[in-house]
Write an enzyme that holds these catalytic residues in place. Structure first.
Site, PDB file in Angstrom:
ATOM      1  CG  HIS A 118      -3.526  -7.381  -6.304  1.00 57.87           C
ATOM      2  ND1 HIS A 118      -3.393  -6.366  -5.378  1.00 57.87           N
ATOM      3  CD2 HIS A 118      -2.287  -7.935  -6.422  1.00 57.87           C
ATOM      4  CE1 HIS A 118      -2.158  -6.301  -4.950  1.00 57.87           C
ATOM      5  NE2 HIS A 118      -1.446  -7.250  -5.564  1.00 57.87           N
ATOM      6  CG  ASP A 120       0.881 -11.346  -5.910  1.00 56.28           C
ATOM      7  OD1 ASP A 120       0.480 -10.168  -5.900  1.00 56.28           O
ATOM      8  OD2 ASP A 120       1.573 -11.842  -4.999  1.00 56.28           O
ATOM      9  CG  HIS A 269      -2.234  -9.446  -1.494  1.00 58.08           C
ATOM     10  ND1 HIS A 269      -2.164 -10.478  -2.411  1.00 58.08           N
ATOM     11  CD2 HIS A 269      -1.320  -8.528  -1.910  1.00 58.08           C
ATOM     12  CE1 HIS A 269      -1.251 -10.203  -3.330  1.00 58.08           C
ATOM     13  NE2 HIS A 269      -0.732  -9.004  -3.050  1.00 58.08           N
ATOM     14  NE  ARG A 286       5.595 -10.533  -5.867  1.00 60.81           N
ATOM     15  CZ  ARG A 286       4.850 -10.227  -6.939  1.00 60.81           C
ATOM     16  NH1 ARG A 286       3.673  -9.643  -6.774  1.00 60.81           N
ATOM     17  NH2 ARG A 286       5.288 -10.475  -8.153  1.00 60.81           N
TER      18      ARG A 286
END
Length: 313
Positions: A118, A120, A269, A286
């Site tokens: 995916h 983000d 990723h 994150r």
């Protein structure tokens, strides 16, 4: 760049850039992310990031505040996530990727919230431009992350196929199957995110064209405008397969003090799901930076169907 030797960026700087694969990823040395970095160093990091799509730093000693401060040198930092309601106290920008939280929320042990390829939060009309992920608690083995270069994937398609996909838009929808029936699932259903994005977006800084199809966000809808679900499904599967070919990828082994910084406009990723069955915790943090509204090859912009833009500060 074809050499795999460490490339110093300027004569005045000790920064080095070590490419990690032929298309994707480089390790940057000579940078302390806890320090007050000069404008020159920030520009050097940005150039390496735009070239290699994801860059990695080792042996860093930073916490939430330093991670956020570093991110602000590259743009506006967003809240943690459109659906994050419990970020670390005092740090609303931080999204914990925490196997312990997953177990508490859903009663299952997993080392990442999403174990599909995916980009983000592409269900937003303005997905994050960049993401920065910092390691904290790691299993002794397993739990790697892979990235793929969506510019390389597009550029290596046959010309006639590139010309066709340049014209298409695909629907991106946020869904969390694990959250169904939970309080988090109710939050998601009450605040849906759906957007039509160009299948090929033009990078606003480099002018490169990148495939912009994310299995994690286009799999539910399987909807390319005007093609219908059956043809959409077949075409998306083919594009996903091309986008995640091994030669476009890099696999990163997390270590204490590791930080990954990637261009969300040119990569997808995958948190490799090989450690969820082990009795080890995996915790990373994150932050994301505010993104622009994607534009297609002909200048058309993404179209929000549900949900608001996601702004930072």
């Amino acid at each position: 760049m074809t050499s795999t030797a460490v490339q110093p960026i300027s004569a005045e700087s000790a920064i080095g850039v070590q490419p990690l694969s032929g298309y994707t990823g480089a390790e940057i040395s000579g940078v302390d992310l806890a320090a007050e970095l000069s404008e020159e160093v920030i520009a050097q990091i940005r150039r390496a990031l735009l070239q290699w799509k994801v860059v990695f730093f080792r042996d860093q000693s930073i916490g939430h505040a330093e991670q956020i401060a570093f991110a602000r040198r590259f743009g506006k930092v967003t809240p943690a996530h459109p659906y994050e309601e419990n970020p670390p106290a005092g740090f609303p920008e931080i999204l914990p990727i925490d196997s312990r939280r997953y177990d508490e929320l859903y009663g299952r042990r997993r080392t990442s919230y999403d174990s599909s390829w995916h980009t983000d939060v592409t269900a937003l009309v303005n997905p994050p431009a960049f993401s920065i992920l910092r390691s904290d608690i790691l299993p002794p083995y397993g739990g790697d992350t892979a990235w793929t270069n969506l510019v390389a994937a597009y550029e290596n398609l046959p010309e006639r196929l590139r010309e066709f996909v340049d014209t298409l838009d695909a629907e991106h929808t946020f869904e969390n199957r694990a959250a169904r029936g939970s309080a988090r699932g109710e939050v998601i259903s009450n605040k849906p995110l759906r957007t039509f994005h160009p299948v090929v977006r033009v990078h606003p800084e480099t002018g490169e064209r990148a495939l912009f199809v994310s299995p994690g966000f286009t799999r539910k809808a399987k909807s390319i405008r005007d093609l219908g679900p059956r043809l959409s499904s077949h075409l998306l599967e083919a594009l996903w397969e091309e986008a995640t070919r091994t030669e476009y990828t890099v696999r990163f082994r997390w270590q204490p003090g590791s930080v990954a910084f990637w261009d969300n406009r040119a990569t997808a990723h995958l948190a490799i799901p090989d450690a969820g069955h082990l009795d080890h915790d995996r915790v990373l943090y994150r932050v994301t930076l505010e993104g622009d509204v994607p534009e297609g090859v002909d200048g058309r912009k993404s179209e929000s169907l549900e949900g608001e833009p996601f702004f930072g500060s």
